[in-house]
Design a protein around this motif. Structure first.
Motif, PDB file in Angstrom:
ATOM      1  N   ARG A 113       1.327  -1.105  -0.085  1.00  0.00           N
ATOM      2  CA  ARG A 113      -0.025  -0.182  -0.006  1.00  0.00           C
ATOM      3  C   ARG A 113       0.314   1.123   0.088  1.00  0.00           C
ATOM      4  N   ILE A 114       2.327   1.321  -0.004  1.00  0.00           N
ATOM      5  CA  ILE A 114       3.282   2.466   0.260  1.00  0.00           C
ATOM      6  C   ILE A 114       2.929   3.462  -0.790  1.00  0.00           C
ATOM      7  N   ALA A 115       2.724   4.132  -0.787  1.00  0.00           N
ATOM      8  CA  ALA A 115       3.021   4.970  -1.760  1.00  0.00           C
ATOM      9  C   ALA A 115       3.648   6.639  -1.739  1.00  0.00           C
ATOM     10  N   GLU A 116       4.839   6.793  -2.542  1.00  0.00           N
ATOM     11  CA  GLU A 116       5.660   7.683  -2.106  1.00  0.00           C
ATOM     12  C   GLU A 116       6.239   8.324  -1.051  1.00  0.00           C
ATOM     13  N   PRO A 117       6.817   6.717  -0.507  1.00  0.00           N
ATOM     14  CA  PRO A 117       6.650   7.382   1.244  1.00  0.00           C
ATOM     15  C   PRO A 117       7.742   8.547   1.404  1.00  0.00           C
ATOM     16  N   SER A 118       7.824   9.419   2.294  1.00  0.00           N
ATOM     17  CA  SER A 118       8.788  10.848   2.656  1.00  0.00           C
ATOM     18  C   SER A 118       9.979  10.130   3.175  1.00  0.00           C
ATOM     19  N   ALA A 119      11.038  11.135   3.123  1.00  0.00           N
ATOM     20  CA  ALA A 119      12.247  10.342   2.955  1.00  0.00           C
ATOM     21  C   ALA A 119      12.800   9.797   5.150  1.00  0.00           C
ATOM     22  N   VAL A 120      11.757  10.507   5.601  1.00  0.00           N
ATOM     23  CA  VAL A 120      12.108  10.607   6.455  1.00  0.00           C
ATOM     24  C   VAL A 120      11.875   8.891   7.719  1.00  0.00           C
ATOM     25  N   THR A 121      11.268   8.375   6.766  1.00  0.00           N
ATOM     26  CA  THR A 121      10.663   7.052   6.624  1.00  0.00           C
ATOM     27  C   THR A 121      11.114   6.080   6.523  1.00  0.00           C
ATOM     28  N   GLY A 122      12.791   6.117   5.904  1.00  0.00           N
ATOM     29  CA  GLY A 122      13.458   5.657   5.958  1.00  0.00           C
ATOM     30  C   GLY A 122      13.943   4.814   7.387  1.00  0.00           C
ATOM     31  N   PRO A 145      18.942  11.125  21.491  1.00  0.00           N
ATOM     32  CA  PRO A 145      18.471  10.106  21.859  1.00  0.00           C
ATOM     33  C   PRO A 145      16.104  10.656  22.034  1.00  0.00           C
ATOM     34  N   ALA A 146      16.304  12.108  22.323  1.00  0.00           N
ATOM     35  CA  ALA A 146      14.917  12.941  22.390  1.00  0.00           C
ATOM     36  C   ALA A 146      14.755  12.993  20.694  1.00  0.00           C
ATOM     37  N   ALA A 147      16.033  13.701  20.017  1.00  0.00           N
ATOM     38  CA  ALA A 147      15.354  13.940  18.326  1.00  0.00           C
ATOM     39  C   ALA A 147      15.272  12.768  17.830  1.00  0.00           C
ATOM     40  N   GLU A 148      16.017  11.428  17.394  1.00  0.00           N
ATOM     41  CA  GLU A 148      15.487   9.960  17.023  1.00  0.00           C
ATOM     42  C   GLU A 148      14.597   9.694  17.158  1.00  0.00           C
ATOM     43  N   ARG A 149      13.764   9.922  18.916  1.00  0.00           N
ATOM     44  CA  ARG A 149      12.470   9.326  18.447  1.00  0.00           C
ATOM     45  C   ARG A 149      11.315   9.976  18.473  1.00  0.00           C
ATOM     46  N   HIS A 150      11.501  11.208  17.956  1.00  0.00           N
ATOM     47  CA  HIS A 150      10.574  12.176  17.563  1.00  0.00           C
ATOM     48  C   HIS A 150      10.789  11.988  16.199  1.00  0.00           C
ATOM     49  N   ARG A 151      11.959  11.859  15.733  1.00  0.00           N
ATOM     50  CA  ARG A 151      12.205  11.166  14.250  1.00  0.00           C
ATOM     51  C   ARG A 151      11.572  10.431  13.573  1.00  0.00           C
ATOM     52  N   LEU A 152      11.553   9.512  14.815  1.00  0.00           N
ATOM     53  CA  LEU A 152      10.804   7.894  14.292  1.00  0.00           C
ATOM     54  C   LEU A 152       9.493   8.297  14.370  1.00  0.00           C
ATOM     55  N   PHE A 153       8.766   9.481  15.516  1.00  0.00           N
ATOM     56  CA  PHE A 153       7.352   9.549  15.079  1.00  0.00           C
ATOM     57  C   PHE A 153       6.294   9.823  14.318  1.00  0.00           C
ATOM     58  N   ARG A 154       7.738  11.202  13.777  1.00  0.00           N
ATOM     59  CA  ARG A 154       7.021  11.372  12.674  1.00  0.00           C
ATOM     60  C   ARG A 154       7.313  10.710  11.140  1.00  0.00           C
ATOM     61  N   ALA A 155       8.114   9.526  11.181  1.00  0.00           N
ATOM     62  CA  ALA A 155       8.362   8.131  10.387  1.00  0.00           C
ATOM     63  C   ALA A 155       6.645   7.872  10.464  1.00  0.00           C
ATOM     64  N   VAL A 156       6.754   7.293  11.730  1.00  0.00           N
ATOM     65  CA  VAL A 156       5.362   6.660  11.620  1.00  0.00           C
ATOM     66  C   VAL A 156       3.882   7.015  11.211  1.00  0.00           C
ATOM     67  N   ARG A 157       3.746   8.772  11.008  1.00  0.00           N
ATOM     68  CA  ARG A 157       2.530   9.072  10.656  1.00  0.00           C
ATOM     69  C   ARG A 157       2.960   9.297   9.337  1.00  0.00           C
ATOM     70  N   ASP A 158       4.211   9.655   8.466  1.00  0.00           N
ATOM     71  CA  ASP A 158       4.131   9.169   6.935  1.00  0.00           C
ATOM     72  C   ASP A 158       4.311   8.604   6.837  1.00  0.00           C
TER      73      ASP A 158
END
Length: 967
Positions: A113-122, A145-158
């Motif tokens: 189902r993935i269509a055009e994932p953003s770079a952060v989803t990597g 660690p805090a920034a890594e967690r924030h990027r992970l959250f963004r990746a899931v949302r994207d």
């Protein structure tokens, strides 16, 4: 499990092991509104829906129904471009859950189902290796660690945004790790436009006050819903049990008992239903059997394990309070719980409430949510500790004023205090009888006499009480079994054994299929009770009853004369009243003209008397009501019924009340008061299943009702349930009336040969008994059958026997029936006197207050040559008003045969989406499983007309097939 497969209850209490397949309810029950709300919420994406509820209340089933509906809708549409990606994840009760684990479990299958994932989803590649070929390269580490967690959250949302339309269901979020809850809060604070999130949870198991850690307010533009699932009500429990049992009809009374036992929690209802089915080989729905099975059913394994898990999580003081609550068995105050537990305080009670181990059932009283949870905890208690808790409970409750005797008896037994148990049980039984609760007294005394450690003197005394109370109350199978065992109990004296045999016989003559065995026991008992006049006379008075079996009336009179001779020597009191209850009623129901004079021998209802005297006087008047109702003396029947019911209610006599209510139901039928009558009769039939005098009379009325509604299969089943085909063990007036009902039903169906065969059996029974006063419910029908079958000589012989048999007797109904029989004979012979005889019979039935039988006679008279179209048209309306659609249809058919206009049934021009009266008649027969041909035959319609009505009914009721029609 033990090695041999036996179940071990908690700490060593073993029970039987069962294996059964659990399929659950095939349909969702009682949650239509919640499912509609949930479906509406997720349709308005982006959206978030919270589904809250206690364990077992049906959260998982609700969301499963939602998901299945979504997938089924996709399959029907067939347009993959519009399909939503649907994933369901389950949080687990792990001591150290993997961070974000439930989210990654859902996302690992979304690759297609993935269509055009953003770079952060990597950033998700290390967590979702299954999607490595679909995701961009992982970004460089951030070192924070805090920034890594924030990027992970963004990746899931994207990534969720890249899926397009998506429905994500997260079950049991109360078990989720804190990171998962934070991630869900982050995603839903700025949700992807196509995402719908559904979260289920138990509030009592949340680590914080809110399912996502802190209070969550959806952003503008997000649809939100919060559903709180509560327990099922009685009707929903009824539907759930019926669905599990393959569509079996479940009485409302049984469903209410089950709801009380399970608190309406669907999981517990399902498990208990399966346990009942496994235990009984098919659930029995009668009230007494249901209660016994529900009280003794095994605690389902899943529930037992769930309660053990909750208990182990409690601190010692709170666990002690919970164990005390399990031993007490009923809601208790915090002070009583602490006293029995020997520990604990209000803080620990609060902890139990917060953890949903206990609930506040009433103000300041705390107990288990349902009986199975309480038993699960109780069964896990070690024997010595459990015994000690019972002893503490006994001491605490003994200080109450008044003392709770039934509970004291139970605690004394479990504490191992034999003398205290016997004393409290007997006191509780006596108090229960005074309070009108004979069933509790019976259960208490059954337990005492069954215990082999009880001394002989106590058994003799308690056995006598047990038998007396069993006659007063509503006994069950176990009572008769226990009394039969007493006959071989070496502890009984010869005198008490004779009494027990007498009581057993008295119980058996009431029981379906046991009349012969009961009479045999009574006759044996009489031989051993010559030195005990009270019991000896009681036995003879029962053998004198003319309506029990096929014993000729001459034999009953011999017993009656012997009892009456002894009565003259007895002083006023309960024994004399008891004997009069039998003898006066017996002479009255036999039509003796001076029987009413003997009613003056009874005490006046206003005279003071003890409970036993009042109970026997109540029985006397209810017997008189029954006797009057069978001979056709209806005004006196209602008078005695009112007095009897009032006294029986005062004295607490459930069996007497049952017989009186059955008489009232039959009188209501005869008087044409049919509204709600079927429901009343069915409800009573569930309670009095095994008591022949009550059950057979109720089945008679149900058969009459089924006949006038054209439900012939049910009518026949009800008539046969009266034991009309086994008269040796039947209540003869009931069996006789059922035979008359069967003849009517068969004639309505056009089966003259079968009607004549039943008429022959009925006439033979009247001749064998020699009691023609009961012919009013059979003779006119039998004569009609004989004449229809060309057996005029048999009809004339029956009428001659009836005329001779009524000579000198008081029998208003049979006398009116004789006129009806003579009118039919005259019509068949072409005698001009037929009209006069019909008019006389009609007037006599009108004066008796019998509208349906009057209408049937009027119809017979109007069907002469030529038929009276005006009278038949008016009769059609009268039948409709009564609730007899088959008779009304027959009259309309006869009117059409005369060429006159058929009487209209319509009170207005159209019925819209409501069923017309004719459609309702058809629908009732449809619901009974009748074919179009059978409906056409019953209602005198053409097959094509019936087909049109069926189509209209399906459309108006919005059902797909005739099998779904229910009224």
């Amino acid at each position: 499990m033990t090695e041999n497969g036996g179940r071990v209850n908690g700490r060593g209490r073993s029970g039987r092991s069962t294996v059964s397949v659990r399929t659950g309810s095939p349909v969702l029950i009682g949650r239509a509104a919640e499912l509609d709300t949930l479906a509406t919420a997720i349709a308005g994406f982006p959206s978030v829906a919270f589904v809250e509820g206690e364990a077992g209340v049906g959260k998982t089933r609700l969301v499963a129904e939602l998901v299945n509906g979504l997938r089924a809708g996709e399959d029907r549409d067939g347009d993959e471009g519009d399909d939503a990606w649907i994933a369901v994840g389950y949080c687990q009760p792990l001591s150290d859950p993997f961070p974000y684990g439930v989210i990654f479990e859902c996302l690992r299958a979304c690759g297609d189902r993935i269509a055009e994932p953003s770079a952060v989803t990597g950033a998700l590649r290390p967590y979702l290796p299954e999607l490595a070929d679909r995701l961009p390269p992982p970004p460089d580490p951030l070192g924070d660690p805090a920034a890594e967690r924030h990027r992970l959250f963004r990746a899931v949302r994207d990534l969720l945004a890249a899926l397009g339309r998506a429905v994500l269901v997260i079950e049991d979020v109360h078990w989720a790790d804190d990171g998962t809850r934070q991630l869900l809060r982050f995603v839903m604070s700025n949700p992807p436009p196509g995402l719908s999130l559904v979260v289920t949870f138990r509030r009592e198991d949340l680590p914080a006050d809110a399912p996502l850690g802190r209070a969550f307010r959806p952003p503008p533009g997000t649809t939100a819903a919060h559903l709180v699932l509560g327990p099922l009500d009685t009707e929903a429990v009824r539907g759930l049990v019926g669905a599990i049992l393959g569509g079996r009809t479940v009485p409302a009374g049984f469903a209410e008992i089950l709801r009380q036992r399970t608190a309406g929690i669907p999981f517990v209802v399902e498990e208990m239903t399966y346990s009942l089915r496994d235990l009984d080989g098919g659930v029995r729905f009668d009230g007494a059997a249901a209660r016994r099975l529900l009280d003794n059913v095994e605690v389902p394994a899943l529930l037992r394990e769930a309660m053990a898990e909750r208990m182990h999580a409690l601190p010692a003081a709170a666990r002690s309070l919970a164990e005390a609550a399990a031993v007490l068995g009923v809601p208790a105050t915090a002070a009583l719980l602490s006293e029995v537990a020997g520990a604990g305080d209000h803080e620990q009670v609060t902890r139990l409430l917060d953890g949903a181990v206990l609930v506040e059932t009433a103000e300041n009283e705390y107990g288990y949510r349902h009986a199975l949870a309480q038993r699960a905890v109780y069964d896990a208690l070690p024997g010595p500790y459990r015994q000690d808790l019972h002893l503490r409970a006994l001491r605490a409750l003994a200080r109450r004023d008044p003392p709770p005797l039934v509970r004291l008896a139970a605690h004394a037994k479990h504490a191992g205090l034999l003398a205290d148990w016997l004393r409290h049980s007997e006191d509780a039984a006596d108090a229960s009888v005074v309070a009108g609760d004979a069933s509790t007294a019976i259960d208490l005394l059954c337990a005492t006499v069954a215990d082999p450690s009880v001394p002989a003197a106590d058994v003799n005394r308690l056995a006598t009480k047990l038998c007396q109370h069993a006659l007063t109350g509503l006994h069950h199978d176990g009572v008769i079994t226990q009394i039969e065992r007493l006959l071989s109990d070496a502890r009984l004296s010869d005198m008490v054994r004779g009494e027990v045999r007498l009581w057993l016989g008295l119980l058996l003559v009431r029981r379906t299929g046991e009349m012969d065995r009961g009479r045999a026991h009574i006759e044996l008992a009489i031989g051993s009770l010559r030195d005990h006049p009270a019991r000896w006379l009681r036995g003879m008075a029962v053998l004198a009853l003319p309506y029990l079996g096929t014993t000729p009336i001459a034999e009953s009179h011999a017993w009656l004369d012997e009892v009456d001779e002894a009565l003259a020597e007895l002083p006023p009191g309960a024994l004399r009243t008891s004997l009069l209850a039998n003898t006066v009623g017996a002479r009255l129901i036999a039509g003796e003209p001076r029987a009413r004079d003997r009613i003056a021998l009874l005490p006046a209802p206003s005279e003071p008397g003890d409970t036993e005297q009042t109970r026997e006087l109540a029985r006397s008047h209810c017997n008189l009501a029954d006797a009057c109702s069978w001979i056709g003396d209806y005004p006196h029947a209602w008078e005695h019924l009112h007095i009897g019911l009032t006294l029986a209610t005062q004295a607490g006599a459930p069996y007497v009340i049952g017989t009186a209510e059955a008489t009232r139901i039959r009188l209501d039928w005869l008087a044409g008061a049919w509204d709600g009558l079927e429901e009343r009769a069915e409800r009573m039939a569930q309670t009095y299943t095994y008591l022949l005098p009550v059950a057979s009379e109720l089945q008679l009325v149900l058969g009459w009702l089924a006949t006038v509604r054209g439900d012939w299969d049910r009518a026949e089943a009800c008539y046969q349930a009266t034991r009309m085909s086994q008269p040796d063990s039947a209540i003869i007036p009931v069996a006789n009336a059922a035979t008359g009902g069967m003849v009517t039903m068969l004639l309505d169906r056009g089966d003259v040969a079968a009607a004549c065969a039943h008429a022959d059996r009925g006439a033979a029974l009247l001749r064998r008994k020699g009691l023609w006063v009961w012919a009013g419910d059979l003779a006119p029908q039998a004569v009609e059958a004989f004449l229809a079958g060309g057996r005029d000589d048999d009809a004339r012989t029956l009428v001659a026997d009836l005329r001779a048999g009524l000579a000198g007797l008081h029998a208003p109904l049979a006398a009116a029936a004789l006129d009806a029989c003579r009118a039919q004979l005259a019509r068949a012979a072409g005698d001009p006197a037929a009209a006069r005889l019909f008019a006389s019979a009609i007037r006599r039935h009108e004066r008796l207050g019998l509208p349906y039988r009057t209408a049937r006679l009027t119809e017979r008279a109007a069907r002469g040559e030529p038929a009276d179209a005006e009278v038949l048209g008016e009769l059609a309306r009268s039948y409709e008003k009564l609730g007899a659609p088959i008779d009304a249809a027959r009259c309309r058919h006869l009117v059409r045969g005369t060429g006159a206009a058929t009487p209209s049934r319509r009170g207005r021009r159209g019925y819209g989406n409501e069923l017309s009266p004719r459609e309702r008649d058809v629908a009732r027969l449809l619901a009974g499983g009748r074919t179009n041909r059978e409906i056409a035959q019953a209602l005198f319609l053409s097959r094509r007309t019936v087909e049109e009505h069926v189509a209209n009914i399906l459309r108006k009721l919005n059902v797909a097939s005739r099998n779904e029609v229910h009224l």
